[in-house]
Scaffold this motif. Structure first.
Motif, PDB file in Angstrom:
ATOM      1  N   THR A  51       0.637  -1.197   0.016  1.00 57.80           N
ATOM      2  CA  THR A  51       0.072   0.052   0.090  1.00 57.80           C
ATOM      3  C   THR A  51       0.677   1.360  -0.028  1.00 57.80           C
ATOM      4  O   THR A  51       1.704   1.649   0.855  1.00 57.80           O
ATOM      5  N   ASP A  53       0.243   5.797  -0.980  1.00 59.66           N
ATOM      6  CA  ASP A  53      -0.843   6.819  -1.191  1.00 59.66           C
ATOM      7  C   ASP A  53      -0.794   7.497  -2.423  1.00 59.66           C
ATOM      8  O   ASP A  53       0.400   7.689  -2.914  1.00 59.66           O
ATOM      9  N   SER A  58      -5.436   5.462  -0.623  1.00 59.29           N
ATOM     10  CA  SER A  58      -4.427   4.560  -0.345  1.00 59.29           C
ATOM     11  C   SER A  58      -4.701   3.403  -1.508  1.00 59.29           C
ATOM     12  O   SER A  58      -5.909   3.109  -1.787  1.00 59.29           O
ATOM     13  N   ARG A 112      -1.648   3.265   5.054  1.00 61.34           N
ATOM     14  CA  ARG A 112      -2.953   3.166   4.994  1.00 61.34           C
ATOM     15  C   ARG A 112      -3.603   3.879   6.428  1.00 61.34           C
ATOM     16  O   ARG A 112      -4.710   4.603   6.321  1.00 61.34           O
TER      17      ARG A 112
END
Ligand code: FES
Ligand code: FES
Length: 163
Positions: A51, A53, A58, A112
């Motif tokens: 993950t 951004d 996300s 996240r």
């Protein structure tokens, strides 16, 4: 395969590179930019270890081709602390509340959680658990991750009130 020219901002820095269109963003970040915090834990888009951004969302970077993030603003775990090395409240809370063991899920989990607290600054326990349900952890049993995110939410709201 012929390469395409890609341009994006990663952790506040402009990045330009040539990459094969089939290159997954996670491989581009790890292999071209040496940002090896985001990890690969599966090949079916479940684990969320990858993950990052992208433009305020996300995103599992194993499920995006590098060409799809042309012009985007990307943040990885390496971009979350202050430039002077001060940890972000979420990072500090994971440390204090033992929200990590092997650390493999942690870059994705923190990235996240960092976004989750911007989406919802005062989440309930249920909202935290739901909010990180795209991120798997094999070590912690999640409980301390939830505590860490709750503590970070409190810390951030205290900070905001003081400003
Ligand atoms: S590596 Fe598992 S979701 Fe991306
Ligand atoms: S701390 Fe090991 S997988 Fe989460």
């Amino acid at each position: 395969m012929s390469k395409t020219h890609v341009k994006m901002t990663v952790n506040g820095k402009a990045v330009e590179a040539l990459a094969e269109p089939r290159t997954l963003l996670i491989h581009f970040l790890r292999e071209e930019l040496d940002l090896t915090g985001p990890h690969i834990g599966c090949d079916t888009s479940h684990c969320g270890a990858c993950t990052v951004d992208i433009d305020g969302k996300s995103v599992k970077s194993c499920t995006v081709f590098v060409g799809q993030v042309e012009g985007a603003d990307v943040t990885t775990i390496e971009g979350i602390a202050q430039p002077d090395g001060t940890l972000h409240a979420v990072q500090e809370a994971f440390r204090q509340h033992h929200g990590l063991q092997c650390g493999f899920c942690t870059p994705g989990m923190i990235t996240r959680a960092w976004r989750l607290l911007q989406e919802n600054p005062n989440p309930t326990e249920e909202e935290i658990r739901y909010g990180i349900s795209g991120n798997l952890c094999r070590c912690t049993g999640y409980q301390n991750i939830v505590k860490a995110i709750q503590a970070a939410a409190e810390e951030l709201s205290v900070k905001e009130a003081a400003e």
